[in-house]
Write a protein that holds these residues in place. Structure first.
Motif, PDB file in Angstrom:
ATOM      1  N   ILE A  85       0.847  -1.197   0.000  1.00 29.80           N
ATOM      2  CA  ILE A  85       0.000   0.000   0.000  1.00 29.80           C
ATOM      3  C   ILE A  85       0.882   1.247   0.000  1.00 29.80           C
ATOM      4  N   PHE A  86       1.921   1.175   0.833  1.00 29.27           N
ATOM      5  CA  PHE A  86       2.905   2.245   0.916  1.00 29.27           C
ATOM      6  C   PHE A  86       3.440   2.560  -0.493  1.00 29.27           C
ATOM      7  N   GLY A  93       2.282  10.620   1.089  1.00 27.81           N
ATOM      8  CA  GLY A  93       0.961  11.188   0.918  1.00 27.81           C
ATOM      9  C   GLY A  93      -0.077  10.187   0.445  1.00 27.81           C
ATOM     10  N   LYS A  94      -1.084  10.702  -0.202  1.00 25.40           N
ATOM     11  CA  LYS A  94      -2.248   9.898  -0.548  1.00 25.40           C
ATOM     12  C   LYS A  94      -1.907   8.782  -1.513  1.00 25.40           C
ATOM     13  N   SER A  95      -2.512   7.646  -1.267  1.00 23.76           N
ATOM     14  CA  SER A  95      -2.371   6.566  -2.223  1.00 23.76           C
ATOM     15  C   SER A  95      -3.757   6.029  -2.516  1.00 23.76           C
ATOM     16  N   LEU A 106       5.754   8.114   5.501  1.00 26.74           N
ATOM     17  CA  LEU A 106       4.439   8.159   4.863  1.00 26.74           C
ATOM     18  C   LEU A 106       3.827   9.547   4.984  1.00 26.74           C
ATOM     19  N   ILE A 107       3.909  10.091   6.199  1.00 29.09           N
ATOM     20  CA  ILE A 107       3.296  11.388   6.438  1.00 29.09           C
ATOM     21  C   ILE A 107       4.031  12.462   5.641  1.00 29.09           C
ATOM     22  N   ILE A 133       5.986   5.358   9.414  1.00 27.79           N
ATOM     23  CA  ILE A 133       4.868   6.302   9.506  1.00 27.79           C
ATOM     24  C   ILE A 133       5.334   7.711   9.145  1.00 27.79           C
TER      25      ILE A 133
END
Lengths: 316, 380, 336
Positions: free
Chosen positions: A243-244, A298-300, A293-294, A290
């Motif tokens: 997902i990342f 961003g959005k995936s 990611l932040i 985390i």
């Protein structure tokens, strides 16, 4: 001084490669399944089956490649179970995946007891019958490349090749295009004459194969046996990495490397007797993930039809 | 005779399709059959095994009590996951929220000195709030940065695990020379008659009254009732309040909800806060009612992951979580007993649970089998 | 036909389930059962060793044995109750995590006999309980001595699972042994914060070997699989723990610090059969009692002269001439 910095750096890279490899295979499996529109949360269970099959075949057959492929086949058979449920019977894919996880550990331990006189730990495979280490002894002792690559198993390189192959398949071949279109818009794909069912079967079975490889990369390379706790959470980390990586093979690779790298960092920092607790250092890989990611990712967005069973009669 | 079978099949078909609970029962039955097949392959008598499990669950009041105690945290983590499902989120993080709940409850139970009837609520509420924030964090990351909740909650699980161990190692909280924290103060304890049971007088009285001894030997507590209360509350919030309507709208279709003027991001956070709080409550109740302390953990204990299965068996219904939690608790508690009595491998229980969940995922297959039967039966 | 079979199967299943309830085999002889901790029966460590001890007792003393696995800490109490109801003469709790539970249950059931591995109640031992503890520092001391003698690089390593007093006994015993054999040796020590993460164990061991260590001792369960694997790959030495781990890497595991939980369990069973159950006491198994030791396969890789020195050292520990340190404080004392 300079030398130690280099060798420490090389050690971290070496650990990164070792740690990431099983995750790379498995998250590639996730990439395949989910790009065709089938959520695969059962990666953990498929990895367990692969790890067990690899260790068992490796012990009895004595040929690592047969064992490795056998682990893929075992994972694939397990993937077939998920495929039958999700593709043919329109199962709730999350539910089926969770079932796969429970079944995976149960079946693996059960079979282990049958093959190894009641033990749930398989017998150890001698070094010569494990995966080969292609670059073992190639570089001079203690050199930078030697520290990184000396003890990396073939599985590491094969994993990187698979990233390329799957990237090529998904984005450069018509079959890959078909697979992705099935995941994005199955109805449209269907009207164009693409066999949605067949493609999804293929993708889910292949995801089982890859997860099986991932498990075997654990039991045939990192260690040389299977025990019940060998795979504990790796499948979920691989899921997160997929997902990342925004459902892309190259992204999944980077996510796995990031995770492996932060584990390497944690191991490196753990050798010094800092005032801070080792618990906080062990926490590091998860915090780094985390934070990255932040801060940077961003959005995936998942493929549009991810998780939706496809039925011909179904009207969208 | 033929006619009868046909009727049974028809009845089963209606049972399986029209009422989800009937379908769930069939899935449970099929799961048990698969388990029986595995047992038979391994050379064990499946009837004897299931007999032991049944007897191990029902044959004594204390067994029933243990089953309920085993089920209580699973009901709550199941509720947590079911609640998140209803609002369109997949909370894999119940495990970590449970851990946060239990460690905060232990800290509040040990460090605070309060009167009896204030202490327990304070302990529970602080644990629920802490775990809620822990869960809400994942909601916040998703709302603010678009981080998928599956990733953030998986990472938060591990962070919670190391965080608990970190706290246990802190001086003043760790029991010297041990691998556990100090136990909570007696005022924070919710186990029924715990002090009396441990006292000399209590022990002697119980020895002379076998029935009560059997009943009271379990750490019986009010946790189960609270869990049921929570199930009702969750059902009420989701179905009877404006908040629940908004949350479900977000879960059903995010974009439509946004178009309809609902603040999606705010609701995301609220939803994860509530889900986290429910899982944290499971941890808190386990501490005040059963364990009274926290221990260093080397690996995930599985309350959160088992909760996923509970929520799925319950089809994400709040009331269903109670039954599914009980079933799960019973299988885990009773299933372990086939080991000492017949030396059958207890991982069969994992296979049974996995098969149940698997069959639950494919209602179409079961319907198909049943319809085929009707058709065939008709032509015979 | 198929449907009928299923229908019959259903009915039979339910009927049999109900009727077979009473068919649990009753054995007339003495019965002993154990509750494992969350490691499970095949942990390659003390749970498995305990079960081997019970199986040996079953064979040699013809008694009934059984075990019950725990998957969570909350399972200990109900599992104890299950075994209590099954009519066992003695119930074992395997692992210090069951300390409180055993005590509570023993107080509530004064007629039932209990025993526990790795936990000592001292003066407060209930009359129906036996606490069994091991001097893990003693075999660690001996393998530490071997490591100190055999290291060519003057650097050795210790990999621990999680840092708590039980594992620290291994660490400080080992360190003391190394320092005795080789006061100049450098000792790396690192904890993995896990008992399962084999990859982490391997990474830590690789790091130690890369930093110059040539022998690494582990007390880390599944993490240790990775340590031994690293030794195999780098062609360095490793030292196993709990059981004789030489079979995992016959040319690289030079010795193992063994903790004979099986012997302890068997001995207590023997006493029970004789009617001499040592209730109310703590039994300490050290080198003296034969409860710990180094692996019998040590002769394969350890030179005979070192083994002779180890034997002398062992005699000194047994006679009490050497008291092996087991905590940071006693170790600091020892270094002086």
């Amino acid at each position: 001084m300079m030398e130690t910095i280099f060798s420490n750096f090389a050690l971290i890279i070496g650990t990164t490669l070792m740690y990431s490899t099983p995750l790379i295979y498995t998250s590639l499996g996730g990439v395949l399944a989910e790009n065709s529109g089938v959520i695969n949360i059962g990666l953990e269970g498929m990895m367990i089956i692969g790890a067990f099959a690899g260790a068992t075949l490796g012990y009895f057959v004595g040929n690592p490649w047969i064992a490795f492929i056998g682990a893929g086949v075992a994972g694939g058979i397990y993937g077939l179970l998920h495929a039958v449920a999700c593709v043919s019977f329109g199962a709730n894919q999350v539910v089926s995946g969770i079932a796969i996880n429970f079944l995976g550990i149960g079946v693996a331990l059960f079979l282990s007891r049958m093959f190894f006189e009641g033990a749930t730990m398989t017998k150890s495979i001698p070094l010569d019958f494990k995966m080969p280490r292609p670059l073992n002894g190639v570089f001079p002792d203690g050199s930078f490349l030697n520290i990184i690559l000396d003890n990396q198993y073939a599985t590491v390189y094969v994993a990187l090749i698979f990233v390329l192959l799957i990237w090529f398949f998904l984005y450069k071949t018509k079959y890959g295009l078909r697979l992705r279109s099935v995941g994005e818009h199955p109805t449209a794909a269907d009207t164009l004459g693409i066999n949605v069912i067949r493609i999804r079967y293929f993708a889910v079975i292949m995801s089982g194969v890859m997860a099986g490889f991932g498990g075997a990369a654990m039991s045939l390379a990192i260690v040389s046996n299977f025990r019940p706790t060998l795979i504990s959470g790796h499948g979920f980390i691989a899921l997160a990495a997929m997902i990342f990586g925004k459902w892309k093979p190259q992204g999944a690779l980077l996510a796995c490397l990031l995770f492996g790298g932060s584990q390497g960092l944690a191991v490196f920092l753990g050798q010094f007797n800092f005032e801070i607790s080792s618990q906080l250092i062990s926490m590091l890989p998860y915090v780094i993930t985390i934070v990255v990611l932040i801060g940077f990712v961003g959005k995936s967005a998942a493929p549009a039809a991810d998780g939706i069973p496809y039925e011909k009669e179904h009207k969208y | 005779m033929k006619l009868k079978f046909k009727e049974i099949r028809k009845a089963l078909y209606i049972f399986a399709t029209e009422k989800t609970i009937g379908f769930t029962l069939i899935a449970i039955f099929l799961g048990l059959v698969i388990g029986a097949i595995f047992l038979a392959i391994a050379g064990f008598n499946p009837f004897q095994a299931y007999g032991i499990i049944l007897r191990g669950i029902f044959s004594k009041p204390s067994y029933i009590s243990y089953t309920i105690i085993r089920a209580t945290p699973l009901i709550l983590t199941g509720l947590s996951i079911a609640f998140a499902f209803k609002t369109g989120l997949f909370n894999i993080g119940a495990e970590g929220q449970y851990i946060i709940g239990s460690v905060v409850a232990t800290a509040a139970g040990y460090f605070l000195h309060l009167p009896l009837f204030i202490h327990i609520p304070v302990v529970i509420i602080s644990a629920v709030v802490a775990a809620g924030i822990w869960g809400g964090l994942a909601g916040y990351f998703k709302a603010k940065f678009g981080v998928h909740e599956v990733i953030s909650t998986i990472m938060l699980n591990w962070i919670a695990l190391y965080f608990q161990n970190f706290l246990i190692y802190t001086e003043g909280f760790q029991k010297p020379g041990g691998e556990t924290s100090y136990s909570i103060q007696p005022t924070a304890n919710m186990t029924i008659l715990k002090a009396w049971k441990g006292s000399v007088a209590g022990r002697e009285w119980l020895l002379q009254h076998p029935f009560w001894k059997d009943l009271l030997r379990t750490p019986m507590n009010w946790g189960f009732l609270i869990a049921i209360l929570m199930a009702v509350l969750v059902w009420f919030i989701l179905n009877k309040t404006a908040l629940g309507y908004r949350l479900r709208a977000v879960g059903f279709n995010k974009f439509a909800a946004e178009y309809g003027g609902i603040n999606v991001n705010k609701n995301l956070i609220i939803s994860m806060f509530i889900a986290g709080g429910l899982a944290g409550l499971a941890g808190a109740l386990q501490v005040v009612g059963v364990s009274h302390k926290v221990t260093l953990i080397a690996a995930m204990e599985g309350y959160g992951f088992d909760g996923i299965a509970v929520a799925l068996i319950a089809n994400s219904s709040a009331m269903g979580c109670i039954l599914a939690g009980l079933l799960f608790g019973a299988l885990k508690y009773g299933g372990a007993k086939i080991q000492p009595f017949m030396r059958a491998p207890s991982e069969v229980i994992s296979i049974v649970i996995g098969s149940i969940v698997f069959f639950i995922s494919i209602p179409k297959l079961i319907k198909l089998i049943l319809t085929k039967k009707i058709k065939k039966g008709g032509t015979k | 036909m198929f449907k009928k079979i299923i229908a019959i199967f259903v009915i039979v299943l339910f009927v049999m389930s109900i009727f077979s309830c009473g068919q649990v085999k009753k054995e007339s002889s003495i019965k002993i059962a154990m509750v494992t901790d969350v490691g499970g029966i095949n942990d390659q460590s003390f749970n498995q060793s305990a079960w081997e001890g019970l199986k040996r007792a079953e064979k040699e003393l013809s008694i009934g044995v059984g075990y019950l696995e725990s998957s969570q800490d909350a399972d200990y109490a109900p599992n104890m109750e299950t075994l209590l109801d099954a009519g066992n003469d003695l119930i074992w709790g395997i692992g210090f995590k069951m300390g409180d539970t055993i005590k509570e249950k023993a107080m509530a059931n004064p007629d039932q006999q209990y025993a526990i591995i790795d936990y000592a109640y001292g003066d407060e031992t209930p009359i129906n309980v036996v606490g069994v503890v091991f001097k893990e520092q003693e075999p660690s001391f001996l393998v530490g001595y071997i490591a100190g003698k055999m290291t060519k690089a003057n650097k050795v390593g210790f990999v621990g699972g999680m840092k708590f007093p039980l594992i620290e006994k291994f660490e400080y015993g080992f360190k003391a042994g190394v320092k005795l054999a080789n006061p100049d040796a450098e000792i790396f020590s690192q904890y993995a914060d896990s008992f399962t993460d084999a990859a982490k164990g391997k990474a830590i061991a690789n790091q130690m070997y890369e930093n110059g260590a040539d022998i690494v001792y582990h007390a880390a369960g599944g993490v240790g699989d990775g340590v031994i694997e690293a030794a195999k790959e780098q062609d360095k030495f490793a030292i196993g723990v709990d059981r004789d781990q030489n079979s995992l890497a016959p040319e690289h595991v030079i010795t193992s610090a063994m903790k004979r939980v099986d012997n302890a369990i068997f001995n207590v069973a023997q006493l029970l059969v004789k009617g001499e159950f040592p209730g109310g006491t703590t039994v300490v198994y050290g080198l003296k009692e034969g409860g710990v030791g180094i692996a019998p396969t040590s002769y394969k890789l350890v030179p005979a002269d070192i083994l002779e020195e180890v034997a002398e050292l062992k005699a000194k520990v047994i006679s009490g001439e050497i008291v092996v340190p087991y905590t940071p404080d006693t170790y600091a004392e020892w270094l002086k």
